[in-house]
Design a protein around this motif. Sequence first.
Motif, short mmCIF file in Angstrom:
data_model
loop_
_atom_site.label_atom_id
_atom_site.label_comp_id
_atom_site.label_asym_id
_atom_site.label_seq_id
_atom_site.Cartn_x
_atom_site.Cartn_y
_atom_site.Cartn_z
N PHE A 341 -68.38 -20.05 -3.12
CA PHE A 341 -69.52 -20.31 -4.02
C PHE A 341 -69.15 -21.38 -5.05
CE2 PHE A 341 -72.00 -19.24 -7.85
CZ PHE A 341 -73.28 -19.29 -7.32
N ALA A 342 -67.93 -21.28 -5.61
CA ALA A 342 -67.50 -22.27 -6.62
C ALA A 342 -67.41 -23.67 -6.03
CB ALA A 342 -66.16 -21.84 -7.21
N ASP A 343 -67.12 -23.74 -4.71
CA ASP A 343 -67.01 -25.06 -4.06
C ASP A 343 -68.33 -25.84 -4.08
OD1 ASP A 343 -64.34 -24.91 -3.40
OD2 ASP A 343 -64.70 -24.01 -1.42
N ILE A 344 -69.46 -25.14 -4.12
CA ILE A 344 -70.75 -25.84 -4.06
C ILE A 344 -70.82 -26.86 -5.20
CG2 ILE A 344 -73.28 -25.64 -4.12
CD1 ILE A 344 -72.97 -22.76 -3.07
N SER A 345 -70.56 -26.40 -6.42
CA SER A 345 -70.63 -27.31 -7.58
C SER A 345 -69.54 -28.37 -7.50
CB SER A 345 -70.51 -26.52 -8.88
OG SER A 345 -71.58 -25.63 -8.99
N ARG A 346 -68.35 -27.97 -7.03
CA ARG A 346 -67.24 -28.94 -6.91
C ARG A 346 -67.63 -30.07 -5.97
NH1 ARG A 346 -63.49 -24.34 -5.76
NH2 ARG A 346 -63.05 -23.50 -7.83
N ILE A 347 -68.26 -29.71 -4.86
CA ILE A 347 -68.63 -30.72 -3.85
C ILE A 347 -69.68 -31.68 -4.42
CG2 ILE A 347 -69.83 -31.03 -1.64
CD1 ILE A 347 -68.29 -28.54 -0.64
N ILE A 348 -70.65 -31.16 -5.15
CA ILE A 348 -71.68 -32.04 -5.72
C ILE A 348 -71.02 -33.03 -6.69
CG2 ILE A 348 -73.88 -32.19 -6.97
CD1 ILE A 348 -74.28 -29.17 -6.27
N GLY A 349 -70.12 -32.51 -7.53
CA GLY A 349 -69.42 -33.36 -8.49
C GLY A 349 -68.58 -34.42 -7.79
N ALA A 350 -67.87 -34.01 -6.72
CA ALA A 350 -67.01 -34.96 -5.99
C ALA A 350 -67.85 -36.04 -5.32
CB ALA A 350 -66.17 -34.20 -4.95
#
Length: 383
Positions: A341-350
Motif C-alpha cells: 500500500f505504501a508503494d502506491i504513493s512512492r511510485i507516483i512520487g518517483a
Amino acid sequence: MMNKSLKRIALLGSTGSIGTQTLDVLHRMQDDFVLHSIVAFNEVNILDKQIKDFHPSKAALFDNIAAEKLSALTNIPVLSGNEGIISLVEDPEVDIVVNAIAGAAGLLPGLAAIRANKRLLSANKECFVMAGHIFRDAMKNGGDIIPIDSEHSALLQASLAGKHKEIKELILTASGGPFFNKDIDFNTITPEQALAHPNWSMGQKISIDSATMFNKALEIIEARWLFDIPSEQISVLIHPQSIIHSLVEFNDYSQIAQLSLPDMRLPIQYALTYPDRKNCPIDKLNLAEIKTLTFHEVPVDRFPAISYAYKALELGSLAATVANAADEIAVSLFLSEKISFADISRIIGAALDHFAYDNSYPEIDEIILRDRETREWVMKKYP
Ligand code: NDP
Ligand code: MG
C-alpha cells in the motif's frame, strides 16, 4: 411520438458504481429524461440486461469481441472501440452525456462531448486532471460541464451564493478514508482493508485512491480546472463523517457549505436537473441525531499522495497526467498484491521525478503519449 422536451442521455460507464446509480435516478425521472445510449468496457451480460430493463436505442462496448457477443443478443445497434463510443457521444440525438467511465479511458469521450457542444455531466475526474486546460478552451464554443463528484457538486451549489471574483478559497472536504484514524503500518495494509471505505460504497480504483488520499489530489486538480481557481486558493479539510461535502469561502470570510447524507444519487440527480432541484429519495439528514461533526488538518507526512496535486499543478498538465497514470498502474499492482500500500504513493512520487515537463499546456496527443509512456515506465520498473 417522442416528447420534444425530453432530454436524451448517453450514459458512459453504465455498468459501474456511478453508472448503475445514474440508471436508478433516471428511472424515476422518465417525464424529463430518456436514455438514448449506454456504454461500457466489456460487461456483455450486464449491458444486455440493462438494454432489456431500460430500453436505450443504441449501445457500445469498448472491447470488440464483447461488442460482437452483445450484438448477437440484442436488436439495437451495438458499436465498438473508442470510435464507436465517440460516435454515440456526438450523435445529434444526444443532449446530455454522463461520463461515468473510470480512469484515463474517460478522457477522449468526455472531450468529444464538450467539442460537440453537449452538456457533460462528469463523474470522471481523470479527464480534467489530464487535460483541464483543453476542456476550458473547448467550453468556449458552448458546451458546459456539471460535476457529479460530490465535492465539486457541493462547490458548485455553494458557489451560487456569490460571484466568481468574490471567491477566496475552495475548501474540499475529505473523509480521510479507512486509515486516517488508525495506527497501522502502511506497508502491511491488504487490498481488502483498503477497499473498506467507512462512508461510501464505490468502484475499486476510487476506493483505493480514497485510502491513499490520492483521490483528493485528483479532486484538487479537478477543482482548479472546473472552477478556474488557482491552486493557492484550494485547500483540503479532513471531515471523517462525510456530511459536509465541501465549502466555498468568499472575500468577506463567509463560508457556504453543502450538507447531506453521503449518497451519490443526490449529486447525480442535481447534475441532471441543474439549476433546478427535484425531490430525491435519499434519507433526510438529521443533524440532531448525528450530533458531532469534526475537522482535522491533513497529515501530509502519512498521506504524501495529496501533496502531488500542488506539485503537478505547478508543473502543468503533463505532470498531472504522469501522476494519474502512475497511480492507475500502482493501484492495479497493489490490488493484485504485487506491491505494498505504501508503494502506491512512492511510485507516483518517483514517476513525477522521472519525467521532464517543459510544456505547461500540452496538446491532447502529447498528453496521450505521456500517459502511455508513464504506464510503460511503471510496469517496467515494477514487473
Ligand atoms: P467502476 O469501476 O464502478 O465503473 C467503471 C465503468 O467504466 C464501468 O461501466 C466500465 O465498464 C467502464 N469502463 C472502463 N473502461 C472503459 C473504456 N475504456 N471504455 C468504456 N467504458 C469503460 O467506477 P466508478 O463508477 O466508481 O467510477 C467512475 C468514475 O466516477 C471515476 O472517474 C471515479 O473517480 C468517479 N467517481 C466515482 C464515485 C463513486 O462513488 N463511485 C464518486 C465520485 C467520482 P465494464 O463494467 O464493462 O468494465
Ligand atoms: Mg469525490
